[in-house]
Scaffold this active site. Structure first.
Site, short mmCIF file in Angstrom:
data_model
loop_
_atom_site.label_atom_id
_atom_site.label_comp_id
_atom_site.label_asym_id
_atom_site.label_seq_id
_atom_site.Cartn_x
_atom_site.Cartn_y
_atom_site.Cartn_z
CD GLN A 130 76.03 31.25 19.57
OE1 GLN A 130 74.94 31.02 19.51
NE2 GLN A 130 75.93 30.46 18.28
CB SER A 131 69.86 35.56 21.94
OG SER A 131 68.85 35.84 22.94
#
Ligand SMILES: Cc1ncc(COP(=O)(O)O)c(C=O)c1O
Length: 349
Positions: A130-131
């Site tokens: 979920q960068s």
């Protein structure tokens, strides 16, 4: 009073000889310091000159212009009252340009320029599943009409969900392709993806995780000058607290502040690594950032010292990105009291 109006002897400088030694460094410094009347004035004048030098060094390195103005520094009135002690302020880097805001926009100004200068047509980078960094790299690529390939590292086994919302949803929306690898699998996939893209006639450019190289960290040296300018107008802060992950935010802020002569303590909240390892990484990167600016003088070690690097690791919790009750409480507090959304992995922790 202009320099030509100044009378000999006016504005006597009362300062220890060691400080006056700095004053002789350039004529520009001498001009400013000739008006100083107290030790405080002298220190301010030296700092102001140093800040201008850092600004010039930063401006000499080419960058994209995503950030049009300094982000606001806002007093957290409700939270300060609720917590009943320290006055708290927040620098609103969540409002930075590119899709969804966040810290990586500042680093990408320098990194994407380097990609364009290298003749690249595709940005390749990596991050957690979920960068924020991956979202913003894909966003910069879309803006620049470049391709984008993201290597998503499943740092927590089983955490990747192709149907997940949040940043995961935006990757495809912004036109990026993705590959998912297990923890530790990035270098191998990086080599494979770069070779595959080259074989297909593309010109890929690798951006390190989090954009945390000395070039990317320059973005946070710029942010440091925004803090210095604010402090000059409204008074200094007792401490600056920030997230310390891949490290460019922390290292760039330290490099920019100290090169500008600002000694405000900077406290990094580690999101993953143990404090000693994180501190060693930040020290090296901060010094590399000072060297990149050409401001090391006697050596970058003289600008950023070991004691400048403060890292706390007690907020990591059970592991990178794993939720804690305290993180959830912090997110709720900021939302309800200040109408600010924190993110669960970084600012929330
Ligand atoms: C919102 C946010 N804050 C802080 C950080 C930490 O920055 P750095 O990776 O430069 O340590 C990140 C990193 O992704 C982030 O997304």
């Amino acid at each position: 009073m202009s320099a030509s109006q100044q009378q000999p002897g006016a504005g006597a400088v009362r300062a220890p000889a060691s400080k006056v030694g700095l004053y002789a460094e350039t004529s520009h410094a001498a001009l400013r310091l000739s008006f100083a009347t107290t030790d405080d004035d002298l220190a301010r004048a030296i700092a102001s000159h140093a800040g201008e030098r850092v600004q010039r060094a930063l401006d000499a390195i080419p960058r994209r212009r995503y950030v049009k103005q300094a982000t606001p520094i806002e007093r957290l009135d409700n939270l300060s009252a609720l917590l009943g002690g320290a006055e708290m302020f927040v620098k609103r880097d969540d409002l930075l340009p590119l899709a969804g805001g966040g810290s990586k926009t500042r680093k990408l100004e320098y990194l994407v320029q380097a990609a364009i200068d290298a003749g690249a047509d595709t940005l390749v980078t990596c991050g957690a599943v979920q960068s924020n960094h991956c979202r913003l790299t894909a966003s910069a690529a879309a803006r620049e009409r470049l391709g984008c390939h993201l290597i998503l590292e499943e740092r927590v086994a089983g955490s990747y969900d192709p149907a997940a919302g949040g940043n995961n949803y935006t990757f495809g929306l912004l036109g990026a392709t993705t590959a998912v690898v297990p923890a530790g699998g990035v270098p191998e996939e990086e080599a494979r993806a770069m070779a595959t893209l080259r074989a297909a006639g593309k010109r890929p450019f690798w951006i390190a995780g989090g954009g945390s190289t000395e070039l990317g960290s320059l973005g946070y040296a710029r942010a440091a000058l925004e803090v210095v300018a604010h402090a000059r107008e409204h008074g200094p802060f007792d401490a600056i607290v920030l997230c310390s992950g891949s490290g460019g935010t922390h290292a760039g802020m330290l490099a920019g502040l100290r090169a500008a002569g600002d000694r405000t303590p900077v406290v990094g909240i580690s999101t993953r690594a143990a404090a000693p390892a994180q501190a060693a990484k930040i020290l090296a990167l901060a010094r590399d950032t000072v060297s990149k600016l050409g401001l090391g003088g006697a050596g970058a070690g003289a600008v950023v010292g070991e004691r400048d690097v403060v890292v706390l690791d007690e907020f990591v919790g059970p592991g990178y990105s794993l939720p804690t009750a305290e993180m959830a409480e912090a997110i709720e507090l900021f939302a309800r009291e200040e109408s600010i959304f924190l993110d669960p992995v970084y600012t929330g922790s």
